[in-house]
Design an enzyme around this catalytic site. Structure first.
Site, PDB file in Angstrom:
ATOM      1  N   PHE A  91       0.327   3.342   1.261  1.00 41.38           N
ATOM      2  CA  PHE A  91       0.778   3.944   0.014  1.00 41.38           C
ATOM      3  C   PHE A  91      -0.267   4.927  -0.473  1.00 41.38           C
ATOM      4  O   PHE A  91      -1.445   4.841  -0.140  1.00 41.38           O
ATOM      5  CB  PHE A  91       1.096   2.890  -1.055  1.00 41.38           C
ATOM      6  CG  PHE A  91      -0.093   2.112  -1.552  1.00 41.38           C
ATOM      7  CD1 PHE A  91      -0.781   2.505  -2.694  1.00 41.38           C
ATOM      8  CD2 PHE A  91      -0.512   0.971  -0.885  1.00 41.38           C
ATOM      9  CE1 PHE A  91      -1.866   1.777  -3.154  1.00 41.38           C
ATOM     10  CE2 PHE A  91      -1.588   0.238  -1.347  1.00 41.38           C
ATOM     11  CZ  PHE A  91      -2.273   0.637  -2.485  1.00 41.38           C
ATOM     12  N   CYS A  92       0.214   5.898  -1.238  1.00 42.87           N
ATOM     13  CA  CYS A  92      -0.657   6.842  -1.941  1.00 42.87           C
ATOM     14  C   CYS A  92      -0.210   6.824  -3.398  1.00 42.87           C
ATOM     15  O   CYS A  92       0.344   5.830  -3.863  1.00 42.87           O
ATOM     16  CB  CYS A  92      -0.621   8.227  -1.307  1.00 42.87           C
ATOM     17  SG  CYS A  92       0.998   9.026  -1.257  1.00 42.87           S
ATOM     18  N   ALA A  93      -0.437   7.889  -4.112  1.00 43.77           N
ATOM     19  CA  ALA A  93      -0.127   7.888  -5.548  1.00 43.77           C
ATOM     20  C   ALA A  93       1.373   7.777  -5.816  1.00 43.77           C
ATOM     21  O   ALA A  93       1.809   6.947  -6.605  1.00 43.77           O
ATOM     22  CB  ALA A  93      -0.699   9.134  -6.215  1.00 43.77           C
TER      23      ALA A  93
END
Length: 157
Positions: A91-93
């Protein structure tokens, strides 16, 4: 095509990987996630500034130049995780460019990876939605009073 998963649907033996910068990870992450950042804090600031002030295309190009040099060591980190877990979930932002690009690359290399749909922002939304529901099932009792009236003794029972 790689798989995206809602945070609430995660089950089984998996490891969460936060690909955001070290500062983003330090400020907030999903509990238990490990950090394998694509950009350090300065690189993230540079790419983000170019993205907002100049162009998406230029930011993507500079991002690729930065990350391409790191790919062998990033790949090694993911190989270590793959030996320990059945699935790797990135995951990222917001579940976009950083995690999506890396999941596409790693899955094309045959790794068991997927990403959280909506990224950390989606996870936060899930938590904010579920916490009130959990609170409905809890009965809170407030103890108050001066020191020495026996609050500690009540808590021990």
């Amino acid at each position: 095509m790689f798989q995206t998963t809602e945070y609430k649907e995660l089950k089984g033996d998996y490891v969460l990987v936060d690909v955001r910068s070290p500062l983003e990870y330090k400020e907030n992450t999903i509990p238990g996630a490990v950090n394998i950042p694509l950009f350090n804090d300065e690189e993230r600031a540079l790419v983000g500034t170019i993205y907002k002030q100049e162009s998406t295309e230029k930011a993507k190009k500079i991002g690729m130049e930065i990350v391409s040099k790191k790919l062998p060591s990033i790949y090694d980190e993911f190989l270590k995780l793959e030996k320990k877990h059945k699935k790797i979930v990135l995951f990222c932002a917001r579940g976009g460019m950083r995690s999506g690009s890396l999941v596409a690359l790693l899955s094309s290399l045959g790794m068991r990876v997927e990403k959280i749909k909506g990224g950390y922002k989606s996870y936060r939304g899930y938590v904010l939605e579920e916490l009130p529901k959990l609170n409905e099932q809890v009965k809170y009792i407030v103890l108050h009073g001066n020191t020495g009236v026996g609050k500690t003794e009540i808590l021990k029972n």
